[in-house]
Design an enzyme around this catalytic site. Structure first.
Site, PDB file in Angstrom:
ATOM      1  N   SER A  28       0.841  -1.194   0.000  1.00  0.00           N
ATOM      2  CA  SER A  28       0.000   0.000   0.000  1.00  0.00           C
ATOM      3  C   SER A  28       0.874   1.242   0.000  1.00  0.00           C
ATOM      4  O   SER A  28       2.005   1.225   0.500  1.00  0.00           O
ATOM      5  CB  SER A  28      -0.896   0.015   1.241  1.00  0.00           C
ATOM      6  OG  SER A  28      -1.519   1.277   1.416  1.00  0.00           O
ATOM      7  N   TYR A  63       0.309   0.109  10.555  1.00  0.00           N
ATOM      8  CA  TYR A  63      -0.053  -0.358   9.212  1.00  0.00           C
ATOM      9  C   TYR A  63       1.055  -0.030   8.223  1.00  0.00           C
ATOM     10  O   TYR A  63       1.479  -0.887   7.433  1.00  0.00           O
ATOM     11  CB  TYR A  63      -1.368   0.301   8.781  1.00  0.00           C
ATOM     12  CG  TYR A  63      -1.805  -0.045   7.373  1.00  0.00           C
ATOM     13  CD1 TYR A  63      -2.228  -1.329   7.054  1.00  0.00           C
ATOM     14  CD2 TYR A  63      -1.807   0.921   6.364  1.00  0.00           C
ATOM     15  CE1 TYR A  63      -2.635  -1.650   5.765  1.00  0.00           C
ATOM     16  CE2 TYR A  63      -2.218   0.606   5.075  1.00  0.00           C
ATOM     17  CZ  TYR A  63      -2.632  -0.676   4.780  1.00  0.00           C
ATOM     18  OH  TYR A  63      -3.032  -0.995   3.508  1.00  0.00           O
TER      19      TYR A  63
END
Length: 302
Positions: A151, A177
């Site tokens: 990501s 994350y």
């Protein structure tokens, strides 16, 4: 840099069109929902034997029936090393493509029984254990590919080796994350360096912004974002499918792709357009080698 005729709006089916995958064996983790389903659908549509590696077997079986073709289902919980080991033991024969698609995003603070931060454990360590366990099967294929779904969130944090598990830092779901997504890219870099001689290459895919179960708990709706940046699941799966199938990627590894094209390396987030670019620390070979050694140590001690 690898450039293709595909882009933001391309779908997984369009990317795979005309590519014969007969005889290829593929594992897609987290393929019971979201872009994993569309990834599996496109690969099965090309004739591949696809195994959906999922926590929820019932949901996986429903997905397999919906996709049709030679689609199988196997239990896999990436936070449970016994589950990963069982999957590896049950695998028989060569594996041509491993797509590390499963993941969690910005979850509340929680840890595995080993004390590993949940996002790092799920997004990186579980996949690391799976890939290293399946290394003999990948090697047996002769020309295997690993696709790691990452990501642009990797720009929120490098891997903080001195405090990966937030023993000292205040926990933040987004930096955790980001750290896990950086680890995904570094894995692709080091796996290629170590395993290219076995015919195995690995690349990282940024799917784009998609509304799936991954983001459902965040409370984000279409009213909160620029709709021009949103992809459908079919579009979000395209980059993974490209890396798994395109002849342009033969022998190519250790790279980062978004919108079906290799992206630029940047030293600041604002050096690339939004949702594009890869941070230099995420493709740094020294960081990649350090992460591999660190991950091996954690898995061995578990």
């Amino acid at each position: 840099m690898i450039k293709t005729q595909f882009g933001f709006s391309s779908t997984a089916a369009e990317v795979a069109e005309g590519i014969d995958l007969t005889g290829k064996r593929v594992v897609v983790t987290g393929a019971a929902s979201g872009i994993g389903v569309e990834t599996a659908r496109a690969l099965a549509g090309g004739g591949a034997e696809v195994t959906l590696a999922v926590r929820n077997v019932a949901a996986g079986e429903k997905t397999a029936r919906d996709i049709g073709g030679d689609v199988r289902v196997a239990k896999l919980d990436l936070t449970d090393l016994a589950s990963v080991d069982a999957f590896v033991r049950d695998w028989d024969g060569p594996l041509h493509v491993l797509i590390a698609n499963a993941g969690v995003m910005a979850v509340p603070e929680q840890y595995t029984e080993q004390g590993w931060e949940w996002q790092f454990a799920t997004n990186h360590l579980g996949h690391f254990a799976l890939a290293t366990g399946l290394h003999p099967a990948l090697r047996a294929a002769g020309d295997a590919r690993i696709v790691v779904v990452t990501s642009t969130g990797h720009m929120r944090s490098p891997v903080v080796f001195d405090d990966v598990n937030y023993a000292f830092r205040a926990y933040d779901p987004w930096t955790a994350y980001g750290q896990s997504k950086t680890a995904n890219v570094l894995f692709a870099v080091e796996a290629t360096r170590r395993w290219a001689g076995d015919g195995i290459t690995a690349n990282a895919a940024m799917p784009g912004m998609i509304f799936t179960n991954l983001s459902a708990h965040l409370g984000i709706t279409e009213a909160d974002v620029d709709l021009s940046t949103i992809k459908t699941p079919e579009q979000g799966a395209a980059t993974s499918v490209l890396l798994a199938t395109s002849p342009l990627l033969e022998g190519v590894g250790g790279r980062y792709f978004d919108d079906c094209n290799e992206t630029q390396t940047v030293d600041r987030r604002d050096e690339a357009p939004p949702l594009h670019g890869v941070a230099r620390y995420a493709v740094d070979p020294d960081n990649a080698a350090r992460l591999w050694t660190y991950s091996e140590t954690l898995i061995e001690k578990a």
